[in-house]
Write a protein that holds these residues in place. Structure first.
Motif, PDB file in Angstrom:
ATOM      1  N   MET A   1       0.822  -1.187   0.000  1.00 28.87           N
ATOM      2  CA  MET A   1       0.000   0.000   0.000  1.00 28.87           C
ATOM      3  C   MET A   1       0.870   1.256   0.000  1.00 28.87           C
ATOM      4  N   GLN A   2       1.948   1.214   0.788  1.00 22.77           N
ATOM      5  CA  GLN A   2       2.821   2.388   0.845  1.00 22.77           C
ATOM      6  C   GLN A   2       3.456   2.662  -0.506  1.00 22.77           C
ATOM      7  N   GLU A   3       3.883   1.615  -1.179  1.00 29.59           N
ATOM      8  CA  GLU A   3       4.502   1.781  -2.499  1.00 29.59           C
ATOM      9  C   GLU A   3       3.489   2.349  -3.492  1.00 29.59           C
ATOM     10  N   TYR A   4       2.263   1.860  -3.419  1.00 27.88           N
ATOM     11  CA  TYR A   4       1.200   2.366  -4.287  1.00 27.88           C
ATOM     12  C   TYR A   4       0.963   3.855  -4.019  1.00 27.88           C
ATOM     13  N   ASP A   5       0.899   4.226  -2.744  1.00 24.04           N
ATOM     14  CA  ASP A   5       0.685   5.630  -2.379  1.00 24.04           C
ATOM     15  C   ASP A   5       1.876   6.485  -2.802  1.00 24.04           C
ATOM     16  N   THR A   6       3.075   5.964  -2.659  1.00 21.24           N
ATOM     17  CA  THR A   6       4.269   6.713  -3.054  1.00 21.24           C
ATOM     18  C   THR A   6       4.260   6.984  -4.556  1.00 21.24           C
ATOM     19  N   ASN A   7       3.905   5.977  -5.339  1.00 27.43           N
ATOM     20  CA  ASN A   7       3.942   6.117  -6.793  1.00 27.43           C
ATOM     21  C   ASN A   7       2.737   6.866  -7.358  1.00 27.43           C
ATOM     22  N   PHE A   8       1.541   6.572  -6.864  1.00 32.55           N
ATOM     23  CA  PHE A   8       0.328   7.104  -7.467  1.00 32.55           C
ATOM     24  C   PHE A   8      -0.424   8.102  -6.597  1.00 32.55           C
ATOM     25  N   GLY A   9      -0.020   8.274  -5.349  1.00 33.42           N
ATOM     26  CA  GLY A   9      -0.771   9.103  -4.414  1.00 33.42           C
ATOM     27  C   GLY A   9      -1.020  10.516  -4.903  1.00 33.42           C
ATOM     28  N   PHE A  10      -0.049  11.134  -5.537  1.00 34.93           N
ATOM     29  CA  PHE A  10      -0.211  12.514  -5.996  1.00 34.93           C
ATOM     30  C   PHE A  10      -1.207  12.626  -7.147  1.00 34.93           C
ATOM     31  N   LEU A  11      -1.433  11.535  -7.874  1.00 37.37           N
ATOM     32  CA  LEU A  11      -2.443  11.537  -8.933  1.00 37.37           C
ATOM     33  C   LEU A  11      -3.826  11.227  -8.368  1.00 37.37           C
TER      34      LEU A  11
ATOM     35  N   LEU B   1       7.237   7.623 -10.492  1.00 38.39           N
ATOM     36  CA  LEU B   1       6.196   6.890 -11.216  1.00 38.39           C
ATOM     37  C   LEU B   1       6.766   6.271 -12.486  1.00 38.39           C
ATOM     38  N   ASP B   2       7.565   7.024 -13.218  1.00 41.84           N
ATOM     39  CA  ASP B   2       8.193   6.513 -14.438  1.00 41.84           C
ATOM     40  C   ASP B   2       9.062   5.297 -14.117  1.00 41.84           C
ATOM     41  N   ASN B   3       9.833   5.379 -13.054  1.00 45.48           N
ATOM     42  CA  ASN B   3      10.694   4.249 -12.667  1.00 45.48           C
ATOM     43  C   ASN B   3       9.883   3.023 -12.281  1.00 45.48           C
ATOM     44  N   SER B   4       8.758   3.235 -11.603  1.00 44.39           N
ATOM     45  CA  SER B   4       7.958   2.081 -11.186  1.00 44.39           C
ATOM     46  C   SER B   4       7.216   1.444 -12.360  1.00 44.39           C
ATOM     47  N   LEU B   5       7.008   2.212 -13.427  1.00 45.04           N
ATOM     48  CA  LEU B   5       6.292   1.692 -14.592  1.00 45.04           C
ATOM     49  C   LEU B   5       7.215   1.325 -15.749  1.00 45.04           C
ATOM     50  N   SER B   6       8.482   1.146 -15.451  1.00 46.85           N
ATOM     51  CA  SER B   6       9.419   0.791 -16.517  1.00 46.85           C
ATOM     52  C   SER B   6      10.068  -0.552 -16.237  1.00 46.85           C
ATOM     53  N   VAL B   7      10.383  -1.230 -17.329  1.00 44.07           N
ATOM     54  CA  VAL B   7      11.099  -2.501 -17.258  1.00 44.07           C
ATOM     55  C   VAL B   7      12.241  -2.399 -18.248  1.00 44.07           C
ATOM     56  N   GLY B   8      13.448  -2.389 -17.728  1.00 40.35           N
ATOM     57  CA  GLY B   8      14.611  -2.226 -18.599  1.00 40.35           C
ATOM     58  C   GLY B   8      14.555  -0.890 -19.312  1.00 40.35           C
TER      59      GLY B   8
ATOM     60  N   ASP C   1       6.758   8.913 -20.108  1.00 38.10           N
ATOM     61  CA  ASP C   1       7.985   9.688 -20.056  1.00 38.10           C
ATOM     62  C   ASP C   1       7.783  10.728 -18.961  1.00 38.10           C
ATOM     63  N   CYS C   2       8.672  10.748 -17.966  1.00 41.71           N
ATOM     64  CA  CYS C   2       8.460  11.607 -16.802  1.00 41.71           C
ATOM     65  C   CYS C   2       8.443  13.094 -17.174  1.00 41.71           C
ATOM     66  N   ALA C   3       9.247  13.515 -18.130  1.00 44.74           N
ATOM     67  CA  ALA C   3       9.274  14.926 -18.525  1.00 44.74           C
ATOM     68  C   ALA C   3       7.949  15.327 -19.186  1.00 44.74           C
ATOM     69  N   ASP C   4       7.437  14.467 -20.056  1.00 41.92           N
ATOM     70  CA  ASP C   4       6.145  14.741 -20.698  1.00 41.92           C
ATOM     71  C   ASP C   4       5.013  14.742 -19.671  1.00 41.92           C
ATOM     72  N   LEU C   5       5.036  13.756 -18.773  1.00 40.04           N
ATOM     73  CA  LEU C   5       4.004  13.684 -17.746  1.00 40.04           C
ATOM     74  C   LEU C   5       4.036  14.931 -16.868  1.00 40.04           C
TER      75      LEU C   5
ATOM     76  N   GLU D   1      -3.094  10.554 -19.404  1.00 40.74           N
ATOM     77  CA  GLU D   1      -4.180   9.582 -19.588  1.00 40.74           C
ATOM     78  C   GLU D   1      -3.688   8.165 -19.305  1.00 40.74           C
ATOM     79  N   ILE D   2      -2.493   7.840 -19.772  1.00 42.00           N
ATOM     80  CA  ILE D   2      -1.913   6.516 -19.498  1.00 42.00           C
ATOM     81  C   ILE D   2      -1.714   6.336 -17.999  1.00 42.00           C
ATOM     82  N   ALA D   3      -1.164   7.351 -17.336  1.00 44.27           N
ATOM     83  CA  ALA D   3      -0.915   7.265 -15.893  1.00 44.27           C
ATOM     84  C   ALA D   3      -2.223   7.060 -15.130  1.00 44.27           C
ATOM     85  N   TYR D   4      -3.272   7.783 -15.505  1.00 42.19           N
ATOM     86  CA  TYR D   4      -4.557   7.627 -14.818  1.00 42.19           C
ATOM     87  C   TYR D   4      -5.221   6.291 -15.129  1.00 42.19           C
ATOM     88  N   ARG D   5      -5.050   5.787 -16.349  1.00 43.48           N
ATOM     89  CA  ARG D   5      -5.611   4.466 -16.661  1.00 43.48           C
ATOM     90  C   ARG D   5      -4.917   3.390 -15.830  1.00 43.48           C
ATOM     91  N   ILE D   6      -3.608   3.493 -15.702  1.00 41.13           N
ATOM     92  CA  ILE D   6      -2.877   2.515 -14.891  1.00 41.13           C
ATOM     93  C   ILE D   6      -3.284   2.646 -13.430  1.00 41.13           C
TER      94      ILE D   6
END
Length: 159
Positions: free
Chosen positions: A1-11, A33-40, A46-50, A86-91
């Motif tokens: 839960m803490q990780e979820y709040d850390t990554n998505f709480g501000f949204l 958020l970008d780091n948590s939603l990336s694999v390799g 993209d954090c700058a665009d977001l 929109e992608i961030a909110y859908r996730i």
């Protein structure tokens, strides 16, 4: 839960998003958020665009908007003007916070599988699991109407 709040709480908490005036705080949140939603080398956002999209959204979202679902509906109505947001909110809205529903599904599946063993097809097992999970809905159905509708469909196919 803490990780979820850390990554998505501000949204999720729109008051936090509206009150976030310092650029560096929002940039840190977008990077996390970008780091948590990336694999390799693959990134969902993209954090700058977001970051730039969220800066504009802070001013664009009406004050009466009070849920992340309403924000997503607003973003969809803007026809792709804010693709990363929109992608961030859908996730955000599709990631389960708990695994309770998954645990219930496996619990029901275990009961069904134990009772019927392995003598059935995967399709039938899935259907029985769904009926067991959605027991309240299944009990509210009028079976006579369903049987009549099924029979009518089968008659049309044969004729």
């Amino acid at each position: 839960m803490q990780e979820y709040d850390t990554n998505f709480g501000f949204l999720y908490d729109l008051e936090k998003l509206r009150d976030m005036k310092e650029d560096y705080i929002m940039k840190e949140r977008c990077i996390a958020l970008d780091n948590s939603l990336s694999v390799g080398n693959f990134h969902d956002i993209d954090c700058a665009d977001l970051f730039s999209e969220l800066r504009v959204l802070q001013e664009l979202i009406p004050q009466e908007t009070n849920s992340a679902l309403q924000v997503l509906q607003i973003l969809k109505s803007l026809n792709g003007s804010f693709p990363k947001a929109e992608i961030a909110y859908r996730i955000l809205l599709t990631v389960p916070v708990t695994v309770a529903s998954g645990e219930r599904s496996f619990s029901k599946l275990k009961l069904i599988k134990k009772y019927l063993r392995t003598t059935m097809s995967q399709e039938r097992l899935n259907a029985l699991a769904m009926l067991s999970i959605e027991k309240e809905l299944a009990e509210s159905l009028e079976y006579q109407d369903l049987i009549a509708e099924f029979a009518a469909v089968k008659v049309r196919k044969m004729g």
